[in-house]
Design a protein around this motif. Structure first.
Motif, PDB file in Angstrom:
ATOM      1  N   GLU A  26       0.828  -1.205   0.000  1.00  0.00           N
ATOM      2  CA  GLU A  26       0.000   0.000   0.000  1.00  0.00           C
ATOM      3  C   GLU A  26       0.862   1.256   0.000  1.00  0.00           C
ATOM      4  N   LYS A  27       1.979   1.213   0.683  1.00  0.00           N
ATOM      5  CA  LYS A  27       2.902   2.348   0.650  1.00  0.00           C
ATOM      6  C   LYS A  27       3.386   2.601  -0.772  1.00  0.00           C
ATOM      7  N   ASP A  28       3.715   1.511  -1.467  1.00  0.00           N
ATOM      8  CA  ASP A  28       4.180   1.646  -2.852  1.00  0.00           C
ATOM      9  C   ASP A  28       3.082   2.207  -3.755  1.00  0.00           C
ATOM     10  N   MET A  29       1.827   1.822  -3.495  1.00  0.00           N
ATOM     11  CA  MET A  29       0.723   2.351  -4.297  1.00  0.00           C
ATOM     12  C   MET A  29       0.561   3.850  -4.075  1.00  0.00           C
ATOM     13  N   ILE A  30       0.751   4.296  -2.845  1.00  0.00           N
ATOM     14  CA  ILE A  30       0.658   5.722  -2.538  1.00  0.00           C
ATOM     15  C   ILE A  30       1.782   6.487  -3.230  1.00  0.00           C
ATOM     16  N   LEU A  31       2.988   5.943  -3.171  1.00  0.00           N
ATOM     17  CA  LEU A  31       4.126   6.598  -3.819  1.00  0.00           C
ATOM     18  C   LEU A  31       3.968   6.617  -5.336  1.00  0.00           C
ATOM     19  N   LYS A  32       3.435   5.525  -5.900  1.00  0.00           N
ATOM     20  CA  LYS A  32       3.229   5.504  -7.348  1.00  0.00           C
ATOM     21  C   LYS A  32       2.187   6.538  -7.752  1.00  0.00           C
ATOM     22  N   ALA A  33       1.125   6.683  -6.938  1.00  0.00           N
ATOM     23  CA  ALA A  33       0.115   7.704  -7.227  1.00  0.00           C
ATOM     24  C   ALA A  33       0.748   9.090  -7.224  1.00  0.00           C
ATOM     25  N   LYS A  74       3.045   6.457  10.786  1.00  0.00           N
ATOM     26  CA  LYS A  74       3.610   5.239  10.217  1.00  0.00           C
ATOM     27  C   LYS A  74       4.308   5.484   8.873  1.00  0.00           C
ATOM     28  N   MET A  75       4.039   6.619   8.264  1.00  0.00           N
ATOM     29  CA  MET A  75       4.748   6.999   7.036  1.00  0.00           C
ATOM     30  C   MET A  75       4.883   8.512   7.023  1.00  0.00           C
ATOM     31  N   VAL A  76       6.080   8.979   6.752  1.00  0.00           N
ATOM     32  CA  VAL A  76       6.358  10.419   6.698  1.00  0.00           C
ATOM     33  C   VAL A  76       7.056  10.716   5.376  1.00  0.00           C
ATOM     34  N   LEU A  77       6.438  11.558   4.573  1.00  0.00           N
ATOM     35  CA  LEU A  77       7.004  11.927   3.279  1.00  0.00           C
ATOM     36  C   LEU A  77       7.246  13.432   3.230  1.00  0.00           C
ATOM     37  N   VAL A  78       8.411  13.827   2.759  1.00  0.00           N
ATOM     38  CA  VAL A  78       8.723  15.236   2.537  1.00  0.00           C
ATOM     39  C   VAL A  78       8.793  15.451   1.029  1.00  0.00           C
ATOM     40  N   PHE A  79       7.977  16.373   0.534  1.00  0.00           N
ATOM     41  CA  PHE A  79       7.919  16.678  -0.894  1.00  0.00           C
ATOM     42  C   PHE A  79       8.759  17.931  -1.150  1.00  0.00           C
ATOM     43  N   CYS A  80       9.848  17.743  -1.851  1.00  0.00           N
ATOM     44  CA  CYS A  80      10.788  18.838  -2.084  1.00  0.00           C
ATOM     45  C   CYS A  80      10.650  19.384  -3.502  1.00  0.00           C
ATOM     46  N   ALA A  81      10.585  20.696  -3.615  1.00  0.00           N
ATOM     47  CA  ALA A  81      10.681  21.353  -4.920  1.00  0.00           C
ATOM     48  C   ALA A  81      12.132  21.244  -5.366  1.00  0.00           C
ATOM     49  N   ASP A  82      12.358  20.592  -6.501  1.00  0.00           N
ATOM     50  CA  ASP A  82      13.725  20.247  -6.913  1.00  0.00           C
ATOM     51  C   ASP A  82      14.107  20.973  -8.204  1.00  0.00           C
ATOM     52  N   CYS A  83      14.922  22.006  -8.053  1.00  0.00           N
ATOM     53  CA  CYS A  83      15.454  22.728  -9.219  1.00  0.00           C
ATOM     54  C   CYS A  83      16.885  22.272  -9.529  1.00  0.00           C
ATOM     55  N   GLN A 117      -0.661  15.933  -3.054  1.00  0.00           N
ATOM     56  CA  GLN A 117      -2.118  15.746  -2.993  1.00  0.00           C
ATOM     57  C   GLN A 117      -2.535  14.417  -3.625  1.00  0.00           C
ATOM     58  N   ASN A 118      -1.839  14.004  -4.668  1.00  0.00           N
ATOM     59  CA  ASN A 118      -2.115  12.678  -5.234  1.00  0.00           C
ATOM     60  C   ASN A 118      -1.877  11.587  -4.189  1.00  0.00           C
ATOM     61  N   ALA A 119      -0.785  11.725  -3.421  1.00  0.00           N
ATOM     62  CA  ALA A 119      -0.476  10.757  -2.370  1.00  0.00           C
ATOM     63  C   ALA A 119      -1.567  10.759  -1.293  1.00  0.00           C
ATOM     64  N   VAL A 120      -2.019  11.938  -0.920  1.00  0.00           N
ATOM     65  CA  VAL A 120      -3.076  12.075   0.091  1.00  0.00           C
ATOM     66  C   VAL A 120      -4.362  11.407  -0.378  1.00  0.00           C
ATOM     67  N   CYS A 121      -4.738  11.643  -1.630  1.00  0.00           N
ATOM     68  CA  CYS A 121      -5.974  11.056  -2.167  1.00  0.00           C
ATOM     69  C   CYS A 121      -5.858   9.539  -2.288  1.00  0.00           C
TER      70      CYS A 121
END
Length: 240
Positions: A26-33, A74-83, A117-121
């Protein structure tokens, strides 16, 4: 109502989680989303940090405005703006790229938040709760050091995930503002006094307008953490 709309309407922030772990599948499905999200020019101008080290989660729970539930997620994701990544690609291909500017950063922040937001949904569809942590933008210097971020990578958002407790499942979702105060036709217009109070009506729930807003102003907009967020982001923007 279809399942996607129902899920979007019902989703609310979750800050108390059950002890059970999120299965790897399920974690992988969230990351793929997340990585399947819309993105400017298919550039994917973001990097997702999967925070698994308990000690690092504990540090983030302190640096992000002292919120212990972050460390318990149980899962912590940091979304970084990557230039940084595309700059390295351009150089590898023999280009002579300019240094990224504020517009490039804003585009990357948009990409990162859309992915978040895709991950959240996706998590919501699997019965997994989530909560955005905007405080990752505070103490920017500290977080960039903790997360080993190069100069052109900015921590745009953090999201914590876990299975909600029954209390969190049954908790009433806060009401949102009336649509006619948020949706404007063909262009922006400032709300008049009556409309501003109507915008606040769902939050007030019968409370005095001025008293509620003054308390909120002190707690949020004029708070120490808001001032620190603006200081650290302003300082970071000097890089651009």
């Amino acid at each position: 109502m279809n399942e996607i709309l129902q899920s979007l309407y019902e989703r609310k922030s979750v800050r108390v989680f059950e002890e059970r772990e999120i299965p790897r599948e399920e974690k992988d499905m969230i990351l793929k989303a997340a990585v399947m999200a819309p993105t400017a020019g298919n550039q994917q101008l973001y990097t997702i940090l999967d925070i698994t080290d308990p000690a690092l989660k504990e540090k983030l729970s302190e640096t992000c405005d002292h919120q212990p539930f972050i460390a318990r997620a149980k899962m912590v994701l940091v979304f970084c703006a990557d230039c940084q990544r595309w700059l390295d690609i351009y150089r590898l291909a023999g280009c002579s790229p300019r240094k990224p500017g504020p517009g490039d950063l804003m585009l990357a922040v948009s990409d990162a938040l859309i992915a978040a937001q895709n991950a959240v949904c996706a998590a919501q569809s699997l019965g997994i709760g989530s909560c955005y942590i905007g405080d990752i933008m505070e103490n920017c210097e500290t977080h960039r050091e903790l997360l080993h971020l190069p100069e052109l990578v900015f921590p745009a958002a953090m999201v914590v995930f876990g299975y909600p407790t029954r209390q969190q499942q049954e908790r009433t979702k806060p009401e949102r503002a009336f649509m006619d105060t948020v949706v404007h036709s063909d262009g922006y217009r400032k709300l008049n006094e009556r409309e501003l109070k109507r915008f606040m009506e769902q939050n007030l729930a019968g409370k005095d307008f001025a008293s509620w807003v003054q308390a909120f102003h002190k707690r949020k907009y004029d708070s120490d953490f808001a001032r620190e967020m603006n200081r650290s982001v302003k300082e970071y923007l000097k890089s651009f």
